[in-house]
Design a protein around this motif. Structure first.
Motif, PDB file in Angstrom:
ATOM      1  N   LEU A  53      64.523  -6.347  97.924  1.00  0.00           N
ATOM      2  CA  LEU A  53      63.869  -5.318  97.115  1.00  0.00           C
ATOM      3  C   LEU A  53      64.792  -4.873  95.977  1.00  0.00           C
ATOM      4  CD1 LEU A  53      62.215  -3.028  99.836  1.00  0.00           C
ATOM      5  CD2 LEU A  53      61.043  -4.568  98.244  1.00  0.00           C
ATOM      6  N   LYS A  54      66.051  -4.664  96.301  1.00  0.00           N
ATOM      7  CA  LYS A  54      67.017  -4.225  95.285  1.00  0.00           C
ATOM      8  C   LYS A  54      67.138  -5.248  94.165  1.00  0.00           C
ATOM      9  CE  LYS A  54      69.860  -1.638  98.609  1.00  0.00           C
ATOM     10  NZ  LYS A  54      71.149  -1.624  99.346  1.00  0.00           N
ATOM     11  N   SER A  55      67.106  -6.526  94.546  1.00  0.00           N
ATOM     12  CA  SER A  55      67.216  -7.579  93.529  1.00  0.00           C
ATOM     13  C   SER A  55      65.982  -7.625  92.627  1.00  0.00           C
ATOM     14  CB  SER A  55      67.405  -8.946  94.200  1.00  0.00           C
ATOM     15  OG  SER A  55      66.244  -9.317  94.935  1.00  0.00           O
ATOM     16  N   PHE A  97      55.434  -0.060  91.459  1.00  0.00           N
ATOM     17  CA  PHE A  97      54.607  -0.301  92.643  1.00  0.00           C
ATOM     18  C   PHE A  97      54.278  -1.785  92.782  1.00  0.00           C
ATOM     19  CE2 PHE A  97      50.529   0.245  95.081  1.00  0.00           C
ATOM     20  CZ  PHE A  97      51.115   0.788  96.205  1.00  0.00           C
ATOM     21  N   ILE A  98      53.950  -2.403  91.673  1.00  0.00           N
ATOM     22  CA  ILE A  98      53.645  -3.840  91.688  1.00  0.00           C
ATOM     23  C   ILE A  98      54.876  -4.650  92.062  1.00  0.00           C
ATOM     24  CG2 ILE A  98      52.979  -5.798  90.238  1.00  0.00           C
ATOM     25  CD1 ILE A  98      51.135  -3.904  88.727  1.00  0.00           C
ATOM     26  N   GLU A  99      56.045  -4.215  91.603  1.00  0.00           N
ATOM     27  CA  GLU A  99      57.295  -4.901  91.965  1.00  0.00           C
ATOM     28  C   GLU A  99      57.502  -4.864  93.478  1.00  0.00           C
ATOM     29  OE1 GLU A  99      60.269  -2.930  89.686  1.00  0.00           O
ATOM     30  OE2 GLU A  99      59.937  -4.144  87.886  1.00  0.00           O
ATOM     31  N   LEU A 100      57.225  -3.707  94.080  1.00  0.00           N
ATOM     32  CA  LEU A 100      57.353  -3.580  95.537  1.00  0.00           C
ATOM     33  C   LEU A 100      56.390  -4.521  96.246  1.00  0.00           C
ATOM     34  CD1 LEU A 100      58.352  -1.795  98.096  1.00  0.00           C
ATOM     35  CD2 LEU A 100      56.133  -0.689  97.805  1.00  0.00           C
ATOM     36  N   LEU A 101      55.138  -4.529  95.806  1.00  0.00           N
ATOM     37  CA  LEU A 101      54.121  -5.350  96.463  1.00  0.00           C
ATOM     38  C   LEU A 101      54.388  -6.844  96.298  1.00  0.00           C
ATOM     39  CD1 LEU A 101      50.846  -3.416  95.501  1.00  0.00           C
ATOM     40  CD2 LEU A 101      52.315  -3.113  97.497  1.00  0.00           C
ATOM     41  N   VAL A 105      57.961  -8.430 107.740  1.00  0.00           N
ATOM     42  CA  VAL A 105      57.509  -7.285 106.952  1.00  0.00           C
ATOM     43  C   VAL A 105      56.024  -7.423 106.628  1.00  0.00           C
ATOM     44  CG1 VAL A 105      57.769  -6.023 104.783  1.00  0.00           C
ATOM     45  CG2 VAL A 105      59.784  -6.987 105.925  1.00  0.00           C
ATOM     46  N   ASN A 106      55.310  -6.321 106.773  1.00  0.00           N
ATOM     47  CA  ASN A 106      53.890  -6.301 106.419  1.00  0.00           C
ATOM     48  C   ASN A 106      53.575  -4.999 105.683  1.00  0.00           C
ATOM     49  OD1 ASN A 106      51.104  -6.883 106.333  1.00  0.00           O
ATOM     50  ND2 ASN A 106      50.759  -5.685 108.182  1.00  0.00           N
ATOM     51  N   ILE A 107      53.013  -5.124 104.481  1.00  0.00           N
ATOM     52  CA  ILE A 107      52.575  -3.935 103.748  1.00  0.00           C
ATOM     53  C   ILE A 107      51.160  -3.633 104.212  1.00  0.00           C
ATOM     54  CG2 ILE A 107      52.156  -2.904 101.497  1.00  0.00           C
ATOM     55  CD1 ILE A 107      54.287  -4.694 100.344  1.00  0.00           C
ATOM     56  N   ASN A 108      51.049  -2.621 105.044  1.00  0.00           N
ATOM     57  CA  ASN A 108      49.811  -2.356 105.766  1.00  0.00           C
ATOM     58  C   ASN A 108      48.768  -1.607 104.942  1.00  0.00           C
ATOM     59  OD1 ASN A 108      48.275  -2.483 108.185  1.00  0.00           O
ATOM     60  ND2 ASN A 108      48.757  -0.349 108.615  1.00  0.00           N
ATOM     61  N   LYS A 143      41.561   9.037  96.614  1.00  0.00           N
ATOM     62  CA  LYS A 143      42.408   7.853  96.538  1.00  0.00           C
ATOM     63  C   LYS A 143      41.551   6.613  96.716  1.00  0.00           C
ATOM     64  CE  LYS A 143      43.650   7.899 101.470  1.00  0.00           C
ATOM     65  NZ  LYS A 143      44.760   7.954 102.451  1.00  0.00           N
ATOM     66  N   ARG A 144      42.107   5.484  96.321  1.00  0.00           N
ATOM     67  CA  ARG A 144      41.365   4.219  96.387  1.00  0.00           C
ATOM     68  C   ARG A 144      42.338   3.117  96.790  1.00  0.00           C
ATOM     69  NH1 ARG A 144      38.071   2.372  91.113  1.00  0.00           N
ATOM     70  NH2 ARG A 144      36.719   4.061  91.830  1.00  0.00           N
ATOM     71  N   GLY A 145      41.851   2.189  97.588  1.00  0.00           N
ATOM     72  CA  GLY A 145      42.691   1.069  97.997  1.00  0.00           C
ATOM     73  C   GLY A 145      43.154   0.262  96.785  1.00  0.00           C
ATOM     74  N   PHE A 146      44.427  -0.092  96.772  1.00  0.00           N
ATOM     75  CA  PHE A 146      45.007  -0.824  95.645  1.00  0.00           C
ATOM     76  C   PHE A 146      44.980  -2.317  95.970  1.00  0.00           C
ATOM     77  CE2 PHE A 146      48.182  -2.694  92.987  1.00  0.00           C
ATOM     78  CZ  PHE A 146      48.263  -1.914  91.843  1.00  0.00           C
ATOM     79  N   TYR A 147      44.071  -3.030  95.298  1.00  0.00           N
ATOM     80  CA  TYR A 147      43.977  -4.473  95.511  1.00  0.00           C
ATOM     81  C   TYR A 147      44.266  -5.247  94.221  1.00  0.00           C
ATOM     82  CZ  TYR A 147      41.695  -2.848  99.743  1.00  0.00           C
ATOM     83  OH  TYR A 147      41.419  -2.200 100.927  1.00  0.00           O
ATOM     84  N   SER A 148      44.035  -4.597  93.098  1.00  0.00           N
ATOM     85  CA  SER A 148      44.358  -5.174  91.793  1.00  0.00           C
ATOM     86  C   SER A 148      44.404  -4.039  90.784  1.00  0.00           C
ATOM     87  CB  SER A 148      43.307  -6.210  91.375  1.00  0.00           C
ATOM     88  OG  SER A 148      42.092  -5.560  91.013  1.00  0.00           O
TER      89      SER A 148
END
Length: 212
Positions: free
Chosen positions: A82-84, A121-125, A132-135, A189-194
């Motif tokens: 993540l840091k990289s 946020f996109i960088e994280l995803l 690891v799983n982004i739930n 709020k809304r689910g972030f899919y794109s």
């Protein structure tokens, strides 16, 4: 004893009469001619923040991964990756209770992440890793102001009225006063899919008019 039975009989008769009166009133309301119409206004929502729930667990490690891999190793390698990718790992907050509720057998942790930057946020995803799983991924919106609600309500009701007028006219009728009005509260709020249609929303009202 006789007096008690008499009072009970009177109460039963009273309840039966009340039921008949209420039922008659209800049917009278239903039988009254009306027309339902929906009005809509498209608008843009302002984003407040983005959030994600990240699960890091030995249970999620691939079978091809080192079988003796530990949670600490998974976490360390994942955070380094993540840091990289320029992700600030200090924003990942531990949520031990959430991990316990998930029921995983092996050691792990849930991390909650929030940011106001869509780019971050996109960088994280974009960072994937074994174990690891982004739930959950959400975009959160700023609440509408009272003035926004009032302005859009007027426009939506006008839209509903115009539509109801046209439909009633096609049946040789006219619309009367409003007898029912409803608005479903906008989503917070809304689910972030794109990144598509994240800020495009619809404000809607349901209106019932008397039909004359």
């Amino acid at each position: 004893m006789k007096s008690v039975k008499t009072n009970q009989l009177i109460n039963v008769k009273f309840l039966a009469l009340l039921f008949v009166m209420v039922s008659s009133f209800s049917f009278a309301q239903i039988d009254k001619p009306y027309i339902d119409s929906n009005g809509q206004v498209e608008y843009e929502r302002e984003v407040e923040k983005y959030s994600a729930t990240i699960i890091v667990s030995e249970d999620l490690a691939y079978s091809s991964y080192d079988q003796n891999i530990t949670f600490d190793k998974i976490k360390s390698d994942y955070f380094d990756k993540l840091k990289s990718s320029n992700v600030d790992v200090s924003k990942l907050k531990e949520d031990a209770l959430a991990y316990t509720v998930l029921g995983y057998r092996k050691k792990g942790m849930v991390y909650q992440y929030e940011t106001t930057s869509q780019e971050k946020f996109i960088e994280l995803l974009s960072v994937g890793f074994s174990g690891v799983n982004i739930n959950e991924k959400y975009v959160h919106y700023k609440p509408l102001s009272s003035q926004q609600v009032e302005d859009m309500s007027k426009k939506a009701i006008a839209d509903a009225e115009a539509r109801a007028t046209i439909i009633a006219k096609s049946a040789g009728k006219k619309i009367g006063q409003i007898i029912y009005l409803n608005n479903y509260r906008e989503e917070s709020k809304r689910g972030f899919y794109s990144t598509r249609d994240l800020t495009d929303h619809i404000f809607s009202v349901s209106v019932r008019y008397e039909l004359q």
